[in-house]
Motif scaffolding. Structure first.
Motif, PDB file in Angstrom:
ATOM      1  N   ALA A 163       0.818  -1.216   0.000  1.00 42.20           N
ATOM      2  CA  ALA A 163       0.000   0.000   0.000  1.00 42.20           C
ATOM      3  C   ALA A 163       0.852   1.266   0.000  1.00 42.20           C
ATOM      4  O   ALA A 163       0.319   2.376   0.096  1.00 42.20           O
ATOM      5  CB  ALA A 163      -0.922  -0.005   1.213  1.00 42.20           C
ATOM      6  N   LEU A 165       3.242   2.071   2.248  1.00 40.66           N
ATOM      7  CA  LEU A 165       3.597   2.554   3.581  1.00 40.66           C
ATOM      8  C   LEU A 165       5.016   2.140   3.931  1.00 40.66           C
ATOM      9  O   LEU A 165       5.454   1.036   3.593  1.00 40.66           O
ATOM     10  CB  LEU A 165       2.613   2.002   4.615  1.00 40.66           C
ATOM     11  CG  LEU A 165       1.221   2.639   4.553  1.00 40.66           C
ATOM     12  CD1 LEU A 165       0.171   1.683   5.050  1.00 40.66           C
ATOM     13  CD2 LEU A 165       1.204   3.917   5.368  1.00 40.66           C
ATOM     14  N   ALA A 303      -1.973  10.766   9.416  1.00 40.82           N
ATOM     15  CA  ALA A 303      -2.317  10.350   8.047  1.00 40.82           C
ATOM     16  C   ALA A 303      -1.828   8.935   7.773  1.00 40.82           C
ATOM     17  O   ALA A 303      -2.545   8.124   7.159  1.00 40.82           O
ATOM     18  CB  ALA A 303      -1.704  11.327   7.042  1.00 40.82           C
ATOM     19  N   LEU A 304      -0.614   8.599   8.216  1.00 40.41           N
ATOM     20  CA  LEU A 304      -0.093   7.242   8.042  1.00 40.41           C
ATOM     21  C   LEU A 304      -0.924   6.225   8.820  1.00 40.41           C
ATOM     22  O   LEU A 304      -1.142   5.099   8.351  1.00 40.41           O
ATOM     23  CB  LEU A 304       1.368   7.177   8.492  1.00 40.41           C
ATOM     24  CG  LEU A 304       2.414   7.840   7.592  1.00 40.41           C
ATOM     25  CD1 LEU A 304       3.771   7.868   8.295  1.00 40.41           C
ATOM     26  CD2 LEU A 304       2.518   7.117   6.251  1.00 40.41           C
ATOM     27  N   VAL A 306      -4.149   6.329   9.486  1.00 43.26           N
ATOM     28  CA  VAL A 306      -5.381   6.065   8.734  1.00 43.26           C
ATOM     29  C   VAL A 306      -5.083   5.201   7.513  1.00 43.26           C
ATOM     30  O   VAL A 306      -5.840   4.264   7.197  1.00 43.26           O
ATOM     31  CB  VAL A 306      -6.054   7.389   8.317  1.00 43.26           C
ATOM     32  CG1 VAL A 306      -7.191   7.126   7.333  1.00 43.26           C
ATOM     33  CG2 VAL A 306      -6.596   8.114   9.552  1.00 43.26           C
ATOM     34  N   ARG A 307      -3.982   5.463   6.837  1.00 44.17           N
ATOM     35  CA  ARG A 307      -3.627   4.651   5.660  1.00 44.17           C
ATOM     36  C   ARG A 307      -3.358   3.196   6.058  1.00 44.17           C
ATOM     37  O   ARG A 307      -3.781   2.264   5.353  1.00 44.17           O
ATOM     38  CB  ARG A 307      -2.392   5.234   4.970  1.00 44.17           C
ATOM     39  CG  ARG A 307      -2.659   6.526   4.201  1.00 44.17           C
ATOM     40  CD  ARG A 307      -1.361   7.071   3.617  1.00 44.17           C
ATOM     41  NE  ARG A 307      -0.730   6.123   2.710  1.00 44.17           N
ATOM     42  CZ  ARG A 307       0.535   6.205   2.283  1.00 44.17           C
ATOM     43  NH1 ARG A 307       1.296   7.198   2.718  1.00 44.17           N
ATOM     44  NH2 ARG A 307       1.019   5.312   1.450  1.00 44.17           N
ATOM     45  N   GLU A 310      -6.710   1.492   6.851  1.00 46.37           N
ATOM     46  CA  GLU A 310      -7.462   1.166   5.633  1.00 46.37           C
ATOM     47  C   GLU A 310      -6.764   0.110   4.794  1.00 46.37           C
ATOM     48  O   GLU A 310      -7.420  -0.696   4.120  1.00 46.37           O
ATOM     49  CB  GLU A 310      -7.698   2.446   4.830  1.00 46.37           C
ATOM     50  CG  GLU A 310      -8.625   3.425   5.548  1.00 46.37           C
ATOM     51  CD  GLU A 310      -8.815   4.742   4.802  1.00 46.37           C
ATOM     52  OE1 GLU A 310      -7.939   5.079   3.971  1.00 46.37           O
ATOM     53  OE2 GLU A 310      -9.832   5.421   5.055  1.00 46.37           O
ATOM     54  N   ALA A 311      -5.439   0.067   4.836  1.00 46.46           N
ATOM     55  CA  ALA A 311      -4.699  -0.906   4.029  1.00 46.46           C
ATOM     56  C   ALA A 311      -5.034  -2.338   4.414  1.00 46.46           C
ATOM     57  O   ALA A 311      -5.125  -3.219   3.546  1.00 46.46           O
ATOM     58  CB  ALA A 311      -3.194  -0.666   4.162  1.00 46.46           C
TER      59      ALA A 311
END
Length: 377
Positions: A163, A165, A303-304, A306-307, A310-311
């Motif tokens: 994703a 990250l 922000a990371l 949340v990513r 969701e990932a």
């Protein structure tokens, strides 16, 4: 308002499930003690269900005092001798049924939501989530896939990296590989560089984790990790980095929101955030809630978080752990789909600092579960 329960005006019945077969049994009990104390009895009918270390489900007392850590050699546990309890599916509902020797089965009533406060394998890894999906019972937290992926640190890294990250370099070594080709495994570890960490791939609470300073310590570190999991993650150490965490919590509309980040600083003789530093007297750690970082770093971590949430397809809640380097760059250490709720746990502390106190946090999680159906979502 509480969601109506099958057209009735009764309070929703919440089964708080804790204990389990993993090495984190005691920590699950401590978490449950805190949650049981926080649930509002005027809003919910609460049933404490313990899973003993041998896998037996029992009707527990729910006494928070019995579920506290009394010392390093006095960890709480589920009493396997208590009355057995089971989920029983019939006529479109799922009831909790107690079965005692020489007594007819008695029904405690329909379960509206399960709060699975299990840490580690056989609970946090998608197993109980799959069972509850099959039974058609709503539950707090992530579903089967997100739970399984996040519990397995090796696969979690694959998904997060796919994703986009940032994660630390690592290699995975199984017990079979270590036995068949120890030299090759040592070479793979050496390619990461020292120091590194050896971690049970599907463990938690820092149980079985060792810091490996050089090649001479690898064998003992592997042995310690393999005691808890036949799959070990060897991970490059984040030298000079700060350990900062961020909480993620869904709103009732499904959108994720983040807490303020918090920093853990280890003191004394502890080189990393091990079991004693996490759960025994607090002089082992210093906690900054919120973390003292620039606003830009806070925004980046949120922000990371949340990513990452969701990932892996997470739901309900998660704690995302980071290593933050001196230049402000961050890598994701791991995502925890059922973070601890002990008195020392960071997840509730971060949310309290963000304006959501402990009872309100527990209530939000129960309401999220009551408003979410089982099955494909």
């Amino acid at each position: 308002m509480n969601r109506p329960v099958d057209g009735e005006s009764r309070k929703p019945r919440v089964a708080v499930v804790f204990g389990g077969r993993s090495s984190e049994h005691a920590i699950s009990c401590v978490t449950a003690g805190s949650v049981l104390q926080a649930i509002d009895p005027d809003r919910y009918d609460v049933v404490p269900v313990g899973i003993a270390a041998d896998g037996r489900w029992v009707l527990e007392s729910g006494d928070p005092d019995r579920l506290r850590i009394q010392g390093p050699d006095a960890l709480p546990h589920v009493d396997a001798e208590r009355a057995p309890v089971a989920l029983f599916r019939e006529s479109g509902s799922t009831d909790l049924v107690v079965t005692e020797p020489a007594q007819p089965p008695r029904t405690l009533g329909e379960v509206d939501v399960v709060f699975p406060l299990l840490h580690g394998p056989w609970g946090e890894d998608g197993t109980i989530q799959g069972m509850l999906e099959m039974a058609g019972v709503r539950y707090v937290g992530a579903g089967v896939l997100a739970s399984a992926v996040s519990m397995d640190k090796a696969y979690m890294k694959v998904v997060l990296a796919a994703a986009g990250l940032p994660v630390l370099p690592s290699v995975t070594v199984t017990a079979a590989q270590w036995s068949a080709d120890p030299i090759g495994c040592r070479d793979r570890a050496g390619a990461l560089g020292y120091p590194l960490f050896a971690k049970p791939a599907r463990g938690g609470s820092s149980i079985g984790i060792s810091k490996v300073h050089d090649a001479s310590e690898l064998d003992s570190a592997m042995a310690a990790a393999l005691e808890h999991d036949p799959k070990v993650l060897l991970e490059q150490a984040a030298v000079g980095a700060r350990e900062i965490e961020c909480g993620v919590l869904q709103r009732l509309d499904g959108a994720p929101e983040t807490s303020v980040p918090a920093e853990i600083r280890i003191t004394g003789d502890h080189e990393f955030y091990d079991f004693a530093a996490k759960y025994l007297p607090e002089e082992h750690t210093e906690l900054d809630v919120p973390a003292e970082v620039p606003a830009a770093v806070t925004a980046d971590l949120q922000a990371l978080a949340v990513r990452a949430f969701e990932a892996v397809g997470c739901e309900g809640l998660a704690r995302v752990d980071f290593f933050v380097f001196p230049d402000g760059t961050a890598v994701v250490n791991e995502i925890n789909t059922m973070p601890g709720f002990t008195p020392l746990s960071m997840f509730p502390r971060m949310w309290a600092a963000s304006g959501l106190d402990y009872p309100a946090l527990v209530d939000r999680l129960i309401q999220l579960a009551l408003h979410r159906d089982t099955g494909l979502r």
